[in-house]
Design an enzyme around this catalytic site. Structure first.
Site, PDB file in Angstrom:
ATOM      1  N   GLN A  53       0.456  -1.146   0.114  1.00 54.31           N
ATOM      2  CA  GLN A  53      -0.152   0.047  -0.495  1.00 54.31           C
ATOM      3  C   GLN A  53       1.112   1.409  -0.083  1.00 54.31           C
ATOM      4  O   GLN A  53       1.642   1.438   0.771  1.00 54.31           O
ATOM      5  CB  GLN A  53      -0.688  -0.389   1.238  1.00 54.31           C
ATOM      6  CG  GLN A  53      -1.394   1.172   1.812  1.00 54.31           C
ATOM      7  CD  GLN A  53      -2.185   0.953   3.082  1.00 54.31           C
ATOM      8  OE1 GLN A  53      -2.000   0.837   3.819  1.00 54.31           O
ATOM      9  NE2 GLN A  53      -3.679   1.630   3.039  1.00 54.31           N
ATOM     10  N   GLY A  54       0.902   1.924  -1.495  1.00 57.28           N
ATOM     11  CA  GLY A  54       1.778   3.144  -0.975  1.00 57.28           C
ATOM     12  C   GLY A  54       1.270   4.236  -0.926  1.00 57.28           C
ATOM     13  O   GLY A  54      -0.286   4.922  -1.430  1.00 57.28           O
ATOM     14  N   GLU A  69      -9.138  -1.251   4.917  1.00 57.74           N
ATOM     15  CA  GLU A  69      -8.146  -1.613   6.205  1.00 57.74           C
ATOM     16  C   GLU A  69      -8.300  -2.357   7.323  1.00 57.74           C
ATOM     17  O   GLU A  69      -8.792  -2.041   7.481  1.00 57.74           O
ATOM     18  CB  GLU A  69      -7.746  -0.341   5.937  1.00 57.74           C
ATOM     19  CG  GLU A  69      -6.031  -0.756   6.642  1.00 57.74           C
ATOM     20  CD  GLU A  69      -5.160   0.544   6.661  1.00 57.74           C
ATOM     21  OE1 GLU A  69      -5.708   1.211   5.787  1.00 57.74           O
ATOM     22  OE2 GLU A  69      -3.857   0.674   7.169  1.00 57.74           O
TER      23      GLU A  69
HETATM   24  C1  LIG Z   1       4.038   1.726  13.105  1.00 58.00           C
HETATM   25  C2  LIG Z   1       3.027   2.369  11.870  1.00 58.00           C
HETATM   26  C3  LIG Z   1       2.622   2.208  10.924  1.00 58.00           C
HETATM   27  C4  LIG Z   1       2.046   2.237  10.039  1.00 58.00           C
HETATM   28  N1  LIG Z   1       1.606   1.947   9.156  1.00 58.00           N
HETATM   29  C5  LIG Z   1       0.998   2.231   7.872  1.00 58.00           C
HETATM   30  C6  LIG Z   1       0.551   1.422   6.648  1.00 58.00           C
HETATM   31  O1  LIG Z   1       0.209   0.581   6.322  1.00 58.00           O
HETATM   32  N2  LIG Z   1       0.010   2.538   5.707  1.00 58.00           N
HETATM   33  C7  LIG Z   1       0.181   3.675   5.581  1.00 58.00           C
HETATM   34  O2  LIG Z   1      -0.152   4.647   4.761  1.00 58.00           O
HETATM   35  N3  LIG Z   1       0.796   4.742   6.651  1.00 58.00           N
HETATM   36  C8  LIG Z   1       1.136   3.565   7.872  1.00 58.00           C
HETATM   37  N4  LIG Z   1       2.071   4.486   8.670  1.00 58.00           N
HETATM   38  C9  LIG Z   1       1.725   5.579   8.466  1.00 58.00           C
HETATM   39  C10 LIG Z   1       0.780   6.616   9.643  1.00 58.00           C
HETATM   40  O3  LIG Z   1      -0.230   6.545   8.646  1.00 58.00           O
HETATM   41  C11 LIG Z   1       1.251   8.139  10.274  1.00 58.00           C
HETATM   42  O4  LIG Z   1       2.083   8.371  10.843  1.00 58.00           O
HETATM   43  C12 LIG Z   1       0.254   8.898  10.809  1.00 58.00           C
HETATM   44  O5  LIG Z   1      -0.969   8.901   9.726  1.00 58.00           O
HETATM   45  C13 LIG Z   1       1.057  10.076  11.298  1.00 58.00           C
HETATM   46  O6  LIG Z   1       1.317  10.722   9.853  1.00 58.00           O
HETATM   47  P1  LIG Z   1       2.684  12.140  10.491  1.00 58.00           P
HETATM   48  O7  LIG Z   1       3.231  10.585  10.981  1.00 58.00           O
HETATM   49  O8  LIG Z   1       3.227  12.561   9.352  1.00 58.00           O
HETATM   50  O9  LIG Z   1       2.643  12.719  11.779  1.00 58.00           O
HETATM   51  P2  LIG Z   1       2.336  14.173  12.069  1.00 58.00           P
HETATM   52  O10 LIG Z   1       0.975  13.989  10.573  1.00 58.00           O
HETATM   53  O11 LIG Z   1       2.530  15.034  11.331  1.00 58.00           O
HETATM   54  O12 LIG Z   1       1.347  14.106  12.902  1.00 58.00           O
HETATM   55  C14 LIG Z   1       2.362  14.609  14.188  1.00 58.00           C
HETATM   56  C15 LIG Z   1       1.370  14.715  15.622  1.00 58.00           C
HETATM   57  O13 LIG Z   1       1.177  16.186  15.195  1.00 58.00           O
HETATM   58  C16 LIG Z   1      -0.465  15.334  15.397  1.00 58.00           C
HETATM   59  N5  LIG Z   1      -1.739  16.056  14.929  1.00 58.00           N
HETATM   60  C17 LIG Z   1      -1.602  16.012  13.207  1.00 58.00           C
HETATM   61  N6  LIG Z   1      -2.879  16.948  13.135  1.00 58.00           N
HETATM   62  C18 LIG Z   1      -3.135  17.910  13.992  1.00 58.00           C
HETATM   63  C19 LIG Z   1      -4.507  17.764  13.771  1.00 58.00           C
HETATM   64  N7  LIG Z   1      -4.781  18.476  13.257  1.00 58.00           N
HETATM   65  N8  LIG Z   1      -5.383  17.787  15.203  1.00 58.00           N
HETATM   66  C20 LIG Z   1      -4.335  17.972  16.632  1.00 58.00           C
HETATM   67  N9  LIG Z   1      -3.246  17.083  16.090  1.00 58.00           N
HETATM   68  C21 LIG Z   1      -2.711  16.949  15.060  1.00 58.00           C
HETATM   69  C22 LIG Z   1      -0.680  14.121  15.299  1.00 58.00           C
HETATM   70  O14 LIG Z   1      -1.505  13.548  15.682  1.00 58.00           O
HETATM   71  C23 LIG Z   1       0.885  13.588  16.018  1.00 58.00           C
HETATM   72  O15 LIG Z   1       1.221  13.864  17.372  1.00 58.00           O
HETATM   73  C24 LIG Z   1       2.607   3.693   9.915  1.00 58.00           C
HETATM   74  C25 LIG Z   1       2.564   4.915  10.872  1.00 58.00           C
HETATM   75  C26 LIG Z   1       3.709   4.069  12.192  1.00 58.00           C
HETATM   76  C27 LIG Z   1       4.118   4.619  12.978  1.00 58.00           C
END
Ligand SMILES: Cc1cc2nc3c(=O)[nH]c(=O)nc-3n(C[C@H](O)[C@H](O)[C@H](O)COP(=O)(O)OP(=O)(O)OC[C@H]3O[C@@H](n4cnc5c(N)ncnc54)[C@H](O)[C@@H]3O)c2cc1C
Lengths: 358, 395
Positions: free
Chosen positions: B132-133, B249
């Site tokens: 999944q990308g 998912e």
């Molecule tokens: C172990 C693991 C497995 C994963 N597996 C997948 C996968 O299979 N497929 C996939 O596509 N992705 C996957 N991810 C990615 C995951 O979906 C993202 O890491 C997640 O959505 C958060 O995005 P980010 O890392 O860019 O953090 P950011 O979005 O930059 O968030 C940083 C912080 O800001 C907070 N934040 C952001 N926006 C808001 C808001 N509007 N209000 C309040 N707080 C906010 C967040 O909650 C977080 O605490 C995985 C991540 C991890 C750690």
């Protein structure tokens, strides 16, 4: 009581900060880890000792600087900021305190100058189970020989001198003595430790009973709390910087009120804890009769604060905080080790209640 | 009708009895026992291969998909019978697959005939493994902010950009991917494409987590050319598909990372000591009790939601609440385990720590991701506040 550093203390803190920032930033811990050094970095320790940091609380007559606990606390705090892997706490604080409080004149003469110079690394060995329980020691001492087992001795894998606590006595053992077996532990915080067994190991009895054991432990607890405040502060600062730069939904994430409150709460918590730790260090320098109370206050609060700060560091960084290339994991791993050492929050809450008589 | 079902049950039972190999009726011992399939898959156990081939040929890896695309063509009722018969003999799932769980359902809904014929049967038979990308370094919580560029070059699409958290990308044959086809708008500028991972310019790099090695990867696309026919749905219509796929998912994310072999109470009893029948550390005891109550409350609520859903109630608003509560619950459990195990939970590897000790430590570290993966706790709380409680941002 004072919360203000005097000139000597301030100078020492600045020296320590500059040195750790330049010579022992978190990348150094990472490198040690990746090279599987498990906390061994003799070059770094030589440099730290070269700056006089191993002898901060050791009186001048024994080759130290005699600057006291507030001063050493400031150094430990700075070392906590960059997660410096060195026996500074074990040797310069815990080991030195044990000798100062329980050493015979001869023992002090023999060991303190070498601890101050960094030539000898000392540590204290306390716990015999998975949890901190100094009064439950089953150590046996007969005819100058010590028998028993200690778990997770901080820096136990690199120490030359081990001060072993019984329930109401202390013993001095050389790490290379017959009957001493060390099992090196590869730890999550990449600092290493050791489980140590003593089987009729030659040992010297030191002065003092249970109250002295407690007094030594309180010094170790307060010093570690200072290191923990340093780690928590740095974790907080790195995180709040990230809140100002990371953008999602077309704005910096620090613009979301939910996260603003999280940062503000953590900051408040951190400041409350900092006051406790500073007061505890000050109590040591004044040799106040409230040291035990302050030790439990400082260690319990520092444990809770570093726990929260390390968790928030991961969470507020989002996915990147879960990756090994980011430093958040290193702060998290070190946090739990320091929380457990010398008693966690629940141990010290309980002790605090007892000390306050309820 | 019920008579037909009974006949189906008898038939199914007999077929499973004859075709499910003995070792496939034993409980899985770990993640290693999961069969993911794909071009380069190496089966640990020849019976697992046989089991997959037999189930794939019948279409029973995807029981309810239409038979013309390789599926089992079963009705929902028949599928329930199949699942219950499999459960009865303890049959392992023949295939673990993002193709089955995520991509297939949206292909059925959005893909053209040619795409369905090409991709669905290979998913059913476990011949092609998908990844999944979605997430990108700059697009996590704000997934629609994704920047991986897809340009129309006349006879092909040209793709440049980076994805992150692509689980098993290094083992996958194909990737379903969200790309930007219009930079002037946000959600309306996203398309859904299928990329063969062997195409020139595709590179993957594994991600190491704070808990150690992981199935996750970073995936890089540098001047990757893909055929025009690899876009699913219409140009700039990918966001709708992306969201639909997220509904499929399988997020049992809240449980990832915990050492479920060990109960926190047993662990505490072992390490903390007992006094008058109670854990000696009363403070820890009270907090474990609190956790056990929350665990109970969570389980009861899941049960209640299931019951209400069966009765036709709308429980979709509960998904975000369950995600938050489940992640918190698991993280609390892991923290309590680490605390209960004391210095035995501070190890990383090697002597002195038992495999269970290490699993506790690593599981605790991994659990920190529960409140990030599959939508962060903060984002899910926003959903609860806005969609469930009707609390709006004031502008
Ligand atoms: C172990 C693991 C497995 C994963 N597996 C997948 C996968 O299979 N497929 C996939 O596509 N992705 C996957 N991810 C990615 C995951 O979906 C993202 O890491 C997640 O959505 C958060 O995005 P980010 O890392 O860019 O953090 P950011 O979005 O930059 O968030 C940083 C912080 O800001 C907070 N934040 C952001 N926006 C808001 C808001 N509007 N209000 C309040 N707080 C906010 C967040 O909650 C977080 O605490 C995985 C991540 C991890 C750690």
């Amino acid at each position: 009581m004072t919360f203000t550093l005097n000139d000597d203390q301030r100078m020492l803190k600045d020296t320590a900060r500059d040195f750790f920032r330049e010579q022992a930033p978190v990348t150094r811990l990472r490198k040690q880890r990746d090279e599987k050094k498990n906390g061994r970095d003799p070059d770094l320790w030589r440099e730290i000792a070269g700056l006089g940091l191993a002898g901060v609380i050791i009186p001048e007559e024994y080759g130290g600087a005699g600057l006291g606990f507030v001063a050493l606390g400031a150094v430990l705090e700075e070392s906590g900021r960059t997660l410096v892997a060195s026996p500074l706490h074990s040797s310069a604080l815990a080991g030195a305190s044990a000798l100062l409080l329980a050493g015979t004149d001869a023992q002090k003469q023999e060991w303190l100058p070498r601890i101050a110079s960094g030539e000898v690394v000392a540590t204290i060995a306390i716990d015999e189970g998975a949890h901190h329980a100094p009064s439950k020691s089953k150590l046996k001492f007969e005819g100058g020989k010590l028998t028993g087992a200690k778990q997770y001795v901080a820096d136990g894998h690199i120490a030359d001198l081990i001060i072993v606590t019984g329930a109401d006595a202390l013993y001095l053992v050389k790490a290379d003595a017959a009957g001493v077996t060390r099992r090196e532990l590869v730890t999550a915080d990449s600092r290493g430790a050791a489980d140590i067994t003593f089987e009729n190991a030659p040992a010297e009895k030191m002065n003092g009973g249970a109250d002295v054991v407690d007094a030594i432990l309180d010094r170790a607890r307060i010093g570690l709390a200072a290191e923990m405040v340093g780690s928590a502060s740095e974790a907080f600062e790195i995180t709040s910087e990230y809140l100002k730069t990371r953008r999602q939904f077309g704005q910096v994430i620090g613009g979301f009120q939910a996260l603003q409150h999280r940062a503000a709460k953590l900051f408040t918590d951190l400041e409350l804890t900092r006051s406790c730790v500073q007061a505890a260090l000050d109590a040591l320098d004044r040799n106040a009769n409230t040291i035990a109370e302050y030790a439990s206050l400082a260690k319990a609060r520092a444990s809770e604060t570093v726990h929260l700060a390390s968790n928030e560091m991961v969470q507020l960084h989002g996915g990147i905080g879960m990756t090994d290339v980011h430093d958040a994991g290193l702060y998290l791993k070190r946090a739990r080790a320091t929380e457990a050492l010398y008693g966690g929050a629940s141990f010290h809450r309980d002790r605090y209640a007892s000390l306050l008589g309820f | 009708m019920t008579k037909d079902l009974e006949a189906f049950r008898t038939e199914t039972r007999a077929w499973l009895e004859a075709n499910c190999p003995a070792s496939m009726r034993t409980p899985m011992t770990g993640e290693d026992d999961a069969v993911w399939g794909g071009r380069n898959y190496e089966f640990k156990n020849p019976e697992a291969k046989l089991w997959l081939e037999r189930m794939g040929a019948k279409g029973w890896t995807a029981p309810t998909w239409p038979a013309e695309y390789g599926g089992g063509g079963l009705s929902a009722d028949e599928n329930r019978v199949l699942q219950s018969e499999m459960k009865k003999i303890g049959a392992r799932p023949p295939l673990f697959s993002f193709g089955l769980w995520m991509l297939g359902p949206v292909l059925l809904e959005y893909a053209n005939e040619e795409q369905k014929k090409e991709h669905l049967p290979k998913i059913v038979r476990g011949e092609i493994r998908w990844c999944q990308g979605y997430s990108e370094p700059g697009a996590g919580s704000d997934l629609a902010g994704l920047q991986t560029k897809c340009e129309d070059k006349g006879d092909h699409w040209l793709i440049n950009g980076q994805k992150v958290w692509t689980s098993y990308a290094n083992h996958a044959d194909w990737c379903f991917c969200l790309v930007r086809t219009d930079t002037s708008v946000k959600h309306e500028g996203i398309s859904f494409v299928l990329i063969d991972m062997t195409t020139k310019g595709v590179e993957t790099r594994p991600i190491k987590l704070i808990s150690g090695s992981s199935p996750f990867c970073e995936t890089f696309f540098t001047d990757v050319k893909i055929p025009k026919g690899n876009m699913v749905g219409r140009l700039n219509g990918g966001w709708e598909i992306a969201k639909r796929l997220l509904q499929y998912e399988r997020t049992n994310i809240s449980g990832f990372g915990s050492n479920t072999r060990v109960d926190v109470v047993d662990l505490a009893k072992k390490h903390v000591g007992i006094e008058d029948g109670a854990l000696e550390d009363r403070d820890l005891r009270a907090r474990i009790a609190e956790h056990k109550m929350t665990e109970r409350a969570y389980a009861l609520s899941v049960q209640r939601a299931q019951e209400e859903a069966k009765a036709g109630g709308n429980v979709s608003h509960m998904a975000s609440m369950f995600k938050v509560a489940g992640a918190t619950l698991n993280q609390d459990r892991c923290e309590l385990m680490v605390e209960a195990a004391g210095n035995r939970a501070l190890g990383w590897s090697g002597e002195g720590f038992s495999p269970d000790d290490i699993a506790t430590t690593r599981g605790w570290l991994r659990s920190k991701g529960n409140s990030i993966e599959g939508g962060t706790t903060e984002i899910n709380l926003n959903v609860v506040a806005k969609r469930v409680l009707g609390l709006r941002d004031t502008q």
